[in-house]
Design a protein around this motif. Structure first.
Motif, PDB file in Angstrom:
ATOM      1  N   LEU A  24      22.862  28.322  31.545  1.00 27.91           N
ATOM      2  CA  LEU A  24      21.752  28.224  32.488  1.00 27.91           C
ATOM      3  C   LEU A  24      20.478  28.039  31.681  1.00 27.91           C
ATOM      4  O   LEU A  24      20.195  28.809  30.765  1.00 27.91           O
ATOM      5  CB  LEU A  24      21.653  29.498  33.335  1.00 27.91           C
ATOM      6  CG  LEU A  24      20.421  29.628  34.241  1.00 27.91           C
ATOM      7  CD1 LEU A  24      20.387  28.503  35.273  1.00 27.91           C
ATOM      8  CD2 LEU A  24      20.419  30.989  34.939  1.00 27.91           C
ATOM      9  N   SER A  25      19.715  27.013  32.001  1.00 28.17           N
ATOM     10  CA  SER A  25      18.482  26.710  31.284  1.00 28.17           C
ATOM     11  C   SER A  25      17.282  27.007  32.166  1.00 28.17           C
ATOM     12  O   SER A  25      17.194  26.528  33.295  1.00 28.17           O
ATOM     13  CB  SER A  25      18.469  25.236  30.865  1.00 28.17           C
ATOM     14  OG  SER A  25      17.292  24.935  30.152  1.00 28.17           O
ATOM     15  N   ARG A  42      27.142  21.024  30.002  1.00 28.87           N
ATOM     16  CA  ARG A  42      27.448  22.457  29.945  1.00 28.87           C
ATOM     17  C   ARG A  42      26.581  23.272  30.883  1.00 28.87           C
ATOM     18  O   ARG A  42      26.801  24.470  31.070  1.00 28.87           O
ATOM     19  CB  ARG A  42      27.279  22.964  28.512  1.00 28.87           C
ATOM     20  CG  ARG A  42      28.284  22.342  27.546  1.00 28.87           C
ATOM     21  CD  ARG A  42      27.905  22.550  26.090  1.00 28.87           C
ATOM     22  NE  ARG A  42      27.912  23.940  25.699  1.00 28.87           N
ATOM     23  CZ  ARG A  42      27.661  24.386  24.464  1.00 28.87           C
ATOM     24  NH1 ARG A  42      27.378  23.499  23.510  1.00 28.87           N
ATOM     25  NH2 ARG A  42      27.692  25.663  24.178  1.00 28.87           N
ATOM     26  N   LEU A  43      25.587  22.641  31.488  1.00 28.57           N
ATOM     27  CA  LEU A  43      24.679  23.359  32.376  1.00 28.57           C
ATOM     28  C   LEU A  43      25.332  23.623  33.729  1.00 28.57           C
ATOM     29  O   LEU A  43      25.944  22.735  34.332  1.00 28.57           O
ATOM     30  CB  LEU A  43      23.393  22.560  32.587  1.00 28.57           C
ATOM     31  CG  LEU A  43      22.479  22.413  31.372  1.00 28.57           C
ATOM     32  CD1 LEU A  43      21.324  21.471  31.700  1.00 28.57           C
ATOM     33  CD2 LEU A  43      21.948  23.769  30.929  1.00 28.57           C
ATOM     34  N   VAL A  44      25.151  24.854  34.216  1.00 27.99           N
ATOM     35  CA  VAL A  44      25.657  25.218  35.538  1.00 27.99           C
ATOM     36  C   VAL A  44      24.517  25.499  36.506  1.00 27.99           C
ATOM     37  O   VAL A  44      24.757  25.758  37.689  1.00 27.99           O
ATOM     38  CB  VAL A  44      26.584  26.445  35.458  1.00 27.99           C
ATOM     39  CG1 VAL A  44      27.836  26.113  34.663  1.00 27.99           C
ATOM     40  CG2 VAL A  44      25.858  27.652  34.864  1.00 27.99           C
ATOM     41  N   GLY A  45      23.282  25.453  36.007  1.00 32.59           N
ATOM     42  CA  GLY A  45      22.135  25.704  36.868  1.00 32.59           C
ATOM     43  C   GLY A  45      20.847  25.400  36.133  1.00 32.59           C
ATOM     44  O   GLY A  45      20.841  25.125  34.927  1.00 32.59           O
ATOM     45  N   VAL A  76      25.169  31.575  39.637  1.00 32.06           N
ATOM     46  CA  VAL A  76      25.838  30.453  38.973  1.00 32.06           C
ATOM     47  C   VAL A  76      26.755  30.933  37.845  1.00 32.06           C
ATOM     48  O   VAL A  76      27.297  30.124  37.095  1.00 32.06           O
ATOM     49  CB  VAL A  76      24.810  29.437  38.439  1.00 32.06           C
ATOM     50  CG1 VAL A  76      24.029  28.814  39.584  1.00 32.06           C
ATOM     51  CG2 VAL A  76      23.858  30.069  37.424  1.00 32.06           C
ATOM     52  N   ALA A  77      26.920  32.236  37.728  1.00 27.60           N
ATOM     53  CA  ALA A  77      27.846  32.844  36.756  1.00 27.60           C
ATOM     54  C   ALA A  77      27.662  32.314  35.342  1.00 27.60           C
ATOM     55  O   ALA A  77      28.623  31.854  34.711  1.00 27.60           O
ATOM     56  CB  ALA A  77      29.294  32.634  37.213  1.00 27.60           C
ATOM     57  N   LEU A  83      16.089  30.893  27.780  1.00 29.00           N
ATOM     58  CA  LEU A  83      14.878  31.276  28.497  1.00 29.00           C
ATOM     59  C   LEU A  83      13.633  30.846  27.747  1.00 29.00           C
ATOM     60  O   LEU A  83      13.411  31.262  26.613  1.00 29.00           O
ATOM     61  CB  LEU A  83      14.820  32.803  28.659  1.00 29.00           C
ATOM     62  CG  LEU A  83      15.760  33.457  29.663  1.00 29.00           C
ATOM     63  CD1 LEU A  83      15.946  34.911  29.302  1.00 29.00           C
ATOM     64  CD2 LEU A  83      15.200  33.339  31.065  1.00 29.00           C
ATOM     65  N   THR A  84      12.808  30.038  28.386  1.00 28.11           N
ATOM     66  CA  THR A  84      11.536  29.718  27.772  1.00 28.11           C
ATOM     67  C   THR A  84      10.656  30.955  27.712  1.00 28.11           C
ATOM     68  O   THR A  84      10.754  31.845  28.575  1.00 28.11           O
ATOM     69  CB  THR A  84      10.821  28.595  28.546  1.00 28.11           C
ATOM     70  OG1 THR A  84       9.725  28.125  27.791  1.00 28.11           O
ATOM     71  CG2 THR A  84      10.310  29.077  29.898  1.00 28.11           C
TER      72      THR A  84
END
Length: 281
Positions: A24-25, A42-45, A76-77, A83-84
């Motif tokens: 998650l980004s 690879r992103l899920v959210g 989104v598990a 985290l910025t």
């Protein structure tokens, strides 16, 4: 100091991060780095500020980066959250840590060097350090070329007023220490607001004292960089009375391109410089 912080973060990252594929980004600039590294799959959210590239918007939106909820993030598990700096609130981050999800802070900054730090941190967290090194080298060369072009322009640096928002005629402008002020300087302008740090509501007197020659704003959806400001000037008498208003010089740019300090920073420098220093017809 920022380089030292970045090096410390990299040294602390466990080697098994590379195996984590539910990422998650949080933060538009961070998400752009993930995509530029070729790891968007690879992103899920994403968070609300993550809108580029356009394909990213198909991912679930977990909320605004400074107002995250544990429920939204965990929906989104993810097993890794990038985290910025400044994402939160702190109580949400603490709750997430207690669940065992890995949180990796990504340093923020408003300089070419900070962009490279961001890339290296994200690449290390994703286990693709070699990709990160290659991307950093390419962007370093592109930023050097963009800044050289700005330096070669001997024309006077225009005074630029960045307007973050206009709420019922009440403007919010960018003072010192902001991403807007940094980008204005990189592109060959000078920030018209120097009496305060951060973003602040502006009265008519402050606008008049700033005497901007260019007004810079974020583009509406679908707009490109360039002059799109007649309506903005007509609706605000204080802006209309400034040198920028009298000359009709309002420049709009995509917000994340302008302020994200991600992989598109060279493009942002070049585009803003061209808008601030247009070629003679």
């Amino acid at each position: 100091m920022r380089t030292l912080v970045c090096a410390t973060v990299l040294a602390l990252l466990p080697g098994w991060l590379a195996a984590q594929d539910r990422v998650l980004s949080i933060g538009g600039g961070v998400t752009e780095v993930v995509a530029a590294l070729g790891e968007a799959g690879r992103l899920v959210g994403r968070d609300t500020t993550s809108t580029y590239p356009a394909t990213i918007t198909a991912l679930p939106d977990v909320g605004y980066m400074r107002a995250l909820s544990p429920e939204g993030v965990l929906s989104v598990a993810p097993d890794l959250i990038l985290l910025t700096e400044g994402a939160g609130p702190p109580e949400t981050l603490e709750t997430l840590r207690e669940t065992g999800v890995t949180l990796v802070p990504v340093p923020e900054g408003h300089s070419p060097e900070a962009v490279l730090d961001k890339i290296r941190t994200v690449a290390a967290a994703l286990g693709v350090a070699e990709k990160g090194a290659a991307l950093a080298d390419r962007l370093d060369a592109e930023m050097t070329a963009a800044l050289a072009q700005v330096a070669q322009d001997s024309r006077p640096k225009p005074r630029v007023l960045f307007v973050l928002s206009n709420s019922g005629g009440r403007l919010t402008g960018a003072g010192t220490g902001t991403s807007a002020a940094a980008m204005i300087a990189l592109a060959g302008g000078q920030n018209a607001l120097t009496g305060f740090a951060g973003y602040k509501a502006l009265g008519d007197e402050a606008i008049a004292a700033a005497a901007p020659e260019v007004i810079l704003m974020m583009a509406r959806t679908g707009e490109d960089a360039g002059d799109h400001g007649a309506a903005d000037l007509a609706s605000h008498p204080a802006l209309a009375a400034t040198p920028a208003g009298q000359a009709g010089r309002v420049v709009r740019m995509d917000g994340m391109l302008l302020l994200g300090f991600g992989p598109r920073t060279p493009e942002a420098i070049t585009a803003l410089h061209a808008a601030l220093h247009p070629k003679a017809p």
